[in-house]
Design an enzyme around this catalytic site. Structure first.
Site, mmCIF file in Angstrom:
data_model
loop_
_atom_site.group_PDB
_atom_site.id
_atom_site.type_symbol
_atom_site.label_atom_id
_atom_site.label_comp_id
_atom_site.label_asym_id
_atom_site.label_seq_id
_atom_site.Cartn_x
_atom_site.Cartn_y
_atom_site.Cartn_z
ATOM 1 N N CYS A 102 0.828 -1.227 0.000
ATOM 2 C CA CYS A 102 0.000 0.000 0.000
ATOM 3 C C CYS A 102 0.855 1.268 0.000
ATOM 4 C CB CYS A 102 -0.926 0.016 1.212
ATOM 5 S SG CYS A 102 -1.939 -1.445 1.287
ATOM 6 N N ASN A 131 -9.849 -0.612 -2.857
ATOM 7 C CA ASN A 131 -8.454 -0.385 -2.473
ATOM 8 C C ASN A 131 -7.565 -0.996 -3.564
ATOM 9 O OD1 ASN A 131 -5.875 -0.619 -1.406
ATOM 10 N ND2 ASN A 131 -6.545 -1.276 0.625
ATOM 11 N N HIS A 143 -3.866 7.128 0.939
ATOM 12 C CA HIS A 143 -4.020 5.803 0.326
ATOM 13 C C HIS A 143 -5.456 5.364 0.595
ATOM 14 C CE1 HIS A 143 -3.989 1.598 -0.390
ATOM 15 N NE2 HIS A 143 -3.926 1.261 0.898
HETATM 16 O O1 UT7 Z 1 -4.659 -1.136 2.400
HETATM 17 C C1 UT7 Z 1 -3.955 -1.849 3.351
HETATM 18 C C2 UT7 Z 1 -4.353 -1.484 4.700
HETATM 19 N N1 UT7 Z 1 -5.634 -2.048 4.994
HETATM 20 C C3 UT7 Z 1 -6.430 -1.443 5.854
HETATM 21 O O2 UT7 Z 1 -6.092 -0.378 6.322
HETATM 22 C C4 UT7 Z 1 -7.725 -2.137 6.235
HETATM 23 C C5 UT7 Z 1 -7.974 -1.941 7.688
HETATM 24 N N2 UT7 Z 1 -9.127 -2.693 8.203
HETATM 25 C C6 UT7 Z 1 -10.379 -2.485 7.783
HETATM 26 O O3 UT7 Z 1 -10.615 -1.681 6.911
HETATM 27 C C7 UT7 Z 1 -11.496 -3.213 8.496
HETATM 28 O O4 UT7 Z 1 -10.962 -3.950 9.572
HETATM 29 C C8 UT7 Z 1 -12.280 -4.181 7.563
HETATM 30 C C9 UT7 Z 1 -13.127 -3.383 6.599
HETATM 31 C C10 UT7 Z 1 -11.341 -5.077 6.801
HETATM 32 C C11 UT7 Z 1 -13.214 -5.073 8.379
HETATM 33 O O5 UT7 Z 1 -14.073 -4.271 9.157
HETATM 34 P P1 UT7 Z 1 -14.300 -4.579 10.705
HETATM 35 O O6 UT7 Z 1 -15.262 -3.596 11.177
HETATM 36 O O7 UT7 Z 1 -12.942 -4.601 11.353
HETATM 37 O O8 UT7 Z 1 -14.974 -6.013 10.686
HETATM 38 P P2 UT7 Z 1 -14.480 -7.364 11.366
HETATM 39 O O9 UT7 Z 1 -13.359 -7.956 10.585
HETATM 40 O O10 UT7 Z 1 -14.278 -7.129 12.836
HETATM 41 O O11 UT7 Z 1 -15.753 -8.269 11.172
HETATM 42 C C12 UT7 Z 1 -17.006 -7.950 11.810
HETATM 43 C C13 UT7 Z 1 -18.038 -8.966 11.368
HETATM 44 C C14 UT7 Z 1 -17.592 -10.406 11.503
HETATM 45 O O12 UT7 Z 1 -18.694 -11.181 11.866
HETATM 46 P P3 UT7 Z 1 -18.922 -11.616 13.400
HETATM 47 O O13 UT7 Z 1 -17.714 -12.427 13.768
HETATM 48 O O14 UT7 Z 1 -19.024 -10.334 14.177
HETATM 49 O O15 UT7 Z 1 -20.190 -12.407 13.341
HETATM 50 C C15 UT7 Z 1 -17.176 -10.775 10.089
HETATM 51 O O16 UT7 Z 1 -17.309 -12.169 9.834
HETATM 52 O O17 UT7 Z 1 -18.344 -8.770 9.984
HETATM 53 C C16 UT7 Z 1 -18.191 -10.008 9.281
HETATM 54 N N3 UT7 Z 1 -17.718 -9.702 7.925
HETATM 55 C C17 UT7 Z 1 -18.558 -9.468 6.902
HETATM 56 N N4 UT7 Z 1 -19.893 -9.452 6.819
HETATM 57 C C18 UT7 Z 1 -20.440 -9.176 5.622
HETATM 58 C C19 UT7 Z 1 -16.450 -9.587 7.488
HETATM 59 N N5 UT7 Z 1 -16.452 -9.287 6.183
HETATM 60 C C20 UT7 Z 1 -17.739 -9.203 5.796
HETATM 61 C C21 UT7 Z 1 -18.362 -8.927 4.570
HETATM 62 N N6 UT7 Z 1 -19.701 -8.911 4.527
HETATM 63 N N7 UT7 Z 1 -17.658 -8.639 3.443
#
Ligand code: UT7
Length: 334
Positions: free
Chosen positions: A115, A291, A261
């Site tokens: 990134c 992204n 980014h």
């Molecule tokens: O470019 C490189 C650098 N990258 C970044 O800076 C990314 C940084 N991180 C993020 O942007 C966020 O952490 C994400 C967008 C990747 C994820 O968001 P989050 O709010 O941290 O979600 P999470 O991973 O904690 O997941 C929350 C819930 C989970 O379900 P449970 O365990 O609470 O039942 C996941 O299974 O959301 C679920 N989940 C989804 N649900 C629907 C994860 N992905 C999805 C999805 N659709 N695509």
């Protein structure tokens, strides 16, 4: 010592658009979840029947940037190509650009900084120009993510985020010390390498071992500890922007345009609020492209410039954070 400034910008994205609703045919997700957590509405993914790659997209973006710089391929002295998704394990995409654009046998390097790849690439090109070694350097950021993602519910936490595309700029020598790249600030913290990683195939874990696992070994898909990456991103973004501003005796109020980014709209909004920037002072386009990793800043910079959002004399701040971890900022007086 010379200075370097951006003389031409271009970007290219594949035609095929994949909306959040389109993703629901492969995985359990929703437009609502994706927009709420990331701000993304759609991304461009190279179509299955297309021959496009990181190198071909990079070449298209480069042609536009060179033309807009008022130059031809023969004016370019060196190529810097940033990508985490090269066409070959080796050689890198830079040499393909030399060939695809029919350039003379000029030097080419690839940057492996994910990134932050474009920020590292720009800094590298800037140093070559500042020392007088080269006059015009082509810097490309390009990614072909879509063929390497786990597009099932298992991979939804990662695969909904990433998009394909490329951007390029021509960095050129100037003797005006008040214009162009004022400074670059680069960092890394390798102890977090496995928090955002594609582990295989690697020389220590090569293809036959993956095949032998009969589908159990999924280490060739990207893994991201999303929450941990998010928490580090907001801290490092803020630090490295301040570092760049301070190095130039500037403050956040001096920023005319901040281009982060495009990792997650929520990260960009956090930084915007922290530095009390208005919507006009920040450019985001993650909604339309997702992204695109090493391509994201240069696609956004090009689009902002095309929309007339950058004027002569503006202070433009670029910043990135991602896998490595690596992060960095570039301070530009346009
Ligand atoms: O470019 C490189 C650098 N990258 C970044 O800076 C990314 C940084 N991180 C993020 O942007 C966020 O952490 C994400 C967008 C990747 C994820 O968001 P989050 O709010 O941290 O979600 P999470 O991973 O904690 O997941 C929350 C819930 C989970 O379900 P449970 O365990 O609470 O039942 C996941 O299974 O959301 C679920 N989940 C989804 N649900 C629907 C994860 N992905 C999805 C999805 N659709 N695509």
């Amino acid at each position: 010592m010379y200075n370097s400034k951006i003389a031409g910008l271009g970007f290219y994205v594949p035609e095929n658009i994949v909306t959040n609703d389109d993703l629901t045919q492969w995985m359990d997700t929703s437009d609502e979840w994706i927009q709420e957590r990331t701000g993304i509405k759609q991304r461009h993914w190279i179509a299955d029947d297309s021959n496009e790659t990181s190198a071909t997209m990079g070449a298209e973006a480069a042609k536009i940037a060179i033309e807009r710089a008022g130059m031809t391929k023969d004016d370019i002295d060196f190529i810097v190509f940033a990508t985490l998704s090269p066409d070959y394990y080796f050689p890198g995409c830079g040499v393909q650009i030399q060939d695809m654009l029919g350039m003379d046998t000029i030097g080419a390097i690839d940057i492996r900084n994910q990134c932050s790849g474009f920020i590292y690439g720009l800094a590298t090109a800037d140093q070559f120009i500042k020392t007088g070694m080269y006059q015009n350097v082509l810097v490309i950021g390009a990614e072909y993510h879509s063929n390497g993602l786990d597009k099932t519910t298992r991979g939804r936490g990662v695969s909904v985020i990433f998009g394909d595309g490329a951007g390029a700029c021509v960095l050129t020598r100037t003797e005006d010390q008040t214009k162009g790249i004022l400074s670059s600030h680069l960092h890394s913290e390798g102890k977090h390498a496995e928090e955002l990683v594609v582990k295989s195939p690697s020389i220590k874990h090569w293809v036959p071992e993956i095949i032998d696992s009969n589908g159990e070994d999924l280490s060739y898909f990207p893994y991201m500890n999303g929450t941990f990456v998010f928490k580090n991103a907001v801290v490092r973004f803020s630090e490295v922007i301040m570092e760049g501003l301070t190095a130039n005796q500037l403050s956040p109020t001096d920023i005319d345009l901040f281009i982060p980014h495009q990792a997650n709209l929520r990260i960009a909004q956090f930084v915007q609020q922290k530095f009390k920037l208005s919507n006009d002072q920040v450019y985001n386009n993650i909604m339309n492209y997702g992204n695109t990793t090493a391509a994201s800043i240069i696609i956004a910079l090009t689009e902002a410039w095309e929309k007339g959002k950058i004027k002569d004399g503006d202070l433009v701040v670029l910043a990135a954070f991602g896998s490595g971890f690596t992060w960095g900022s570039t301070i530009i007086r346009w």
